[in-house]
Design a protein around this motif. Structure first.
Motif, PDB file in Angstrom:
ATOM      1  N   TYR A   1      -4.093   4.632   6.008  1.00 30.00           N
ATOM      2  CA  TYR A   1      -3.889   3.179   5.882  1.00 30.00           C
ATOM      3  C   TYR A   1      -3.842   2.531   7.260  1.00 30.00           C
TER       4      TYR A   1
ATOM      5  N   PRO B   1       0.825  -1.208   0.000  1.00 32.78           N
ATOM      6  CA  PRO B   1       0.000   0.000   0.000  1.00 32.78           C
ATOM      7  C   PRO B   1       0.863   1.263   0.000  1.00 32.78           C
TER       8      PRO B   1
ATOM      9  N   SER C   1      -4.798  -3.435   0.387  1.00 31.92           N
ATOM     10  CA  SER C   1      -5.106  -2.411   1.383  1.00 31.92           C
ATOM     11  C   SER C   1      -6.595  -2.402   1.759  1.00 31.92           C
TER      12      SER C   1
ATOM     13  N   HIS D   1      -3.208  -4.568   7.055  1.00 29.02           N
ATOM     14  CA  HIS D   1      -3.093  -4.950   5.644  1.00 29.02           C
ATOM     15  C   HIS D   1      -2.303  -6.250   5.487  1.00 29.02           C
TER      16      HIS D   1
END
Ligand code: SAM
Length: 401
Positions: free
Chosen positions: A279, A53, A201, A284
């Protein structure tokens, strides 16, 4: 012959909009050149090895080192992620130190910076194809569940998880350490695609998910090994043809706020920190932790400005600013006098408030008595603040002391 599921699981790079240079004209123009990259370009060398990501574009890293890194000297990336800056520092013949709290990230970065000589990259292909061949002799449904299987069981169809477990076990048997580590990263690179997870992500089940047919894991693994071996070949050839002596990069599993770096040792700091509230890196990668034997708690408890914290509100934005101030201080202390620190950072949102990342960096620099002489900002056509028409931007900002 069953068809593989139709799924879009690419990590798409965002399409760049107009670029606005600001501040001191000479430096600003160079920063704008660094941002002015083609998002559709096929990623060269080992840059396409593994999705990640918010990867930096390799051309941004390459140009930044040439334009801001002086003629020689080590490069520092305190948020190294999958190692885009590491690969470009290697290609520039620079010493490099990368820091991250994620062992998964560091292992990917390490794998991407391997230089195989004398055609040895073909061993990656040979070992990988051999593993796929051996694995395909077993009936998938009869395979045991890997020891770590129960932790991730709901994210795979049962036969695929068993196949992944078998490939992981066969990779563990590879004698040569560097090959074993590379092959593990290859397996990691196809893991999300093999799973029900929507994308790298987006840690939810893909609405279009359909099971892969039996043994798809092995075909995908072998194909990826071939691709990676080719990439290693291109990287080694590039270094050879340009007469670049590659220096072994260093990767440190440390917190960028507290890492003890040698003072004044680096000619350039080039990094992309976590964007404010954008994020959730620690989540993730959750499917990958068992593969690397990583204790997720280390990354989870140290991640700066994750989305999950911003969603809770409270003082998350203030903590992000404090944490980033500490990281910028640590990085500036590690730079040689006058050496630049370049931050690639995107806008975020906190509750109903737009968080302009360029303003944030100016505030942070002011707290540290550092200057922000120039920057360049690029509108991101696919991101907007709170679903409205105002577009978010990414900024490449020069910080100097
Ligand atoms: C935007 S990504 C870097 C991407 C990288 N430039 C690339 O091309 O792959 C930010 C990284 O910061 C890391 N990170 C978050 N908090 C950190 C901390 N406290 N110390 C060091 N790294 C951290 C995350 O694990 C993530 O890999």
């Amino acid at each position: 012959m069953p068809q593989p599921p139709r799924r879009l699981k690419r990590s798409l790079m965002n399409t760049g909009g107009p670029i606005t240079p600001w501040g001191e004209p000479g430096a600003a123009a160079k920063l704008a050149e660094c941002l002015d990259v083609d998002p559709e370009v096929r990623l060269p060398f080992t840059h396409g090895f593994h999705t990640y990501p918010a990867r930096m574009h390799p051309h941004t890293a390459e140009r930044a080192i040439v334009r801001f890194g002086g003629k020689a000297g080590a490069v520092l990336d305190p948020f190294v992620g999958s190692g885009t800056v590491a690969v470009e520092a290697l290609r520039a013949g620079r010493a490099f130190t990368g820091v991250d709290i994620s062992a998964v990230a560091l292992e990917i970065a390490w794998a991407r910076t391997r230089v195989f000589r004398g055609g040895e990259e073909r061993l990656v292909e040979r070992e990988g194809v051999e593993i796929a061949h051996r694995a395909s002799k077993f009936e998938s449904d009869g395979l045991p569940l890997p020891g770590w299987g129960p932790d991730v069981e709901e994210w795979f169809s049962p036969h695929t998880l068993r196949e992944v477990g078998l490939v992981a076990a066969l990779v563990d048997e590879v004698k040569r350490t560097d090959l074993r580590r590379v092959l593990r990263v290859v397996l990691s690179s196809i893991l999300v695609r093999l799973s029900k997870q929507a994308s790298d992500s987006v840690t939810v089940v893909d609405r279009d998910w359909r099971p892969w047919p039996p043994k798809a894991t092995y075909r995908m693994f072998a194909e990826k090994c071939r691709e990676v071996a080719r990439s290693y070949g291109f990287l080694a050839k590039d270094l050879r043809e340009r007469g670049v002596k590659a220096t072994e990069p260093e990767f440190w599993l440390e917190d960028a706020r507290a890492v003890k770096l040698p003072r004044g040792a680096f000619a350039l700091g080039l990094t992309s920190p976590p964007y404010p509230g954008t994020y959730d890196y620690a989540f993730h990668h959750f499917l990958r932790y068992p593969l690397f034997g990583e204790d997720a708690r280390f990354a989870r408890s140290r991640e700066i400005g994750p989305r999950r914290e911003f969603k809770k509100g409270g003082d998350a934005l203030r903590r992000y600013e404090d944490d980033m101030t500490q990281c910028v201080k640590v990085a500036l202390d590690a730079l040689a006098p006058g050496a630049p620190l370049l931050l690639l950072i995107g806008d975020g949102r906190f509750g109903t408030r737009d968080v302009r990342a360029d303003d944030l960096v100016r505030d942070i620099a002011a707290r540290l008595g550092a200057a922000v002489p120039a920057g360049a900002s690029q509108e991101r056509t696919e991101w907007s603040f709170g679903g409205r028409r105002r577009k978010k931007a990414e900024h490449l900002v020069l910080v100097a002391r």
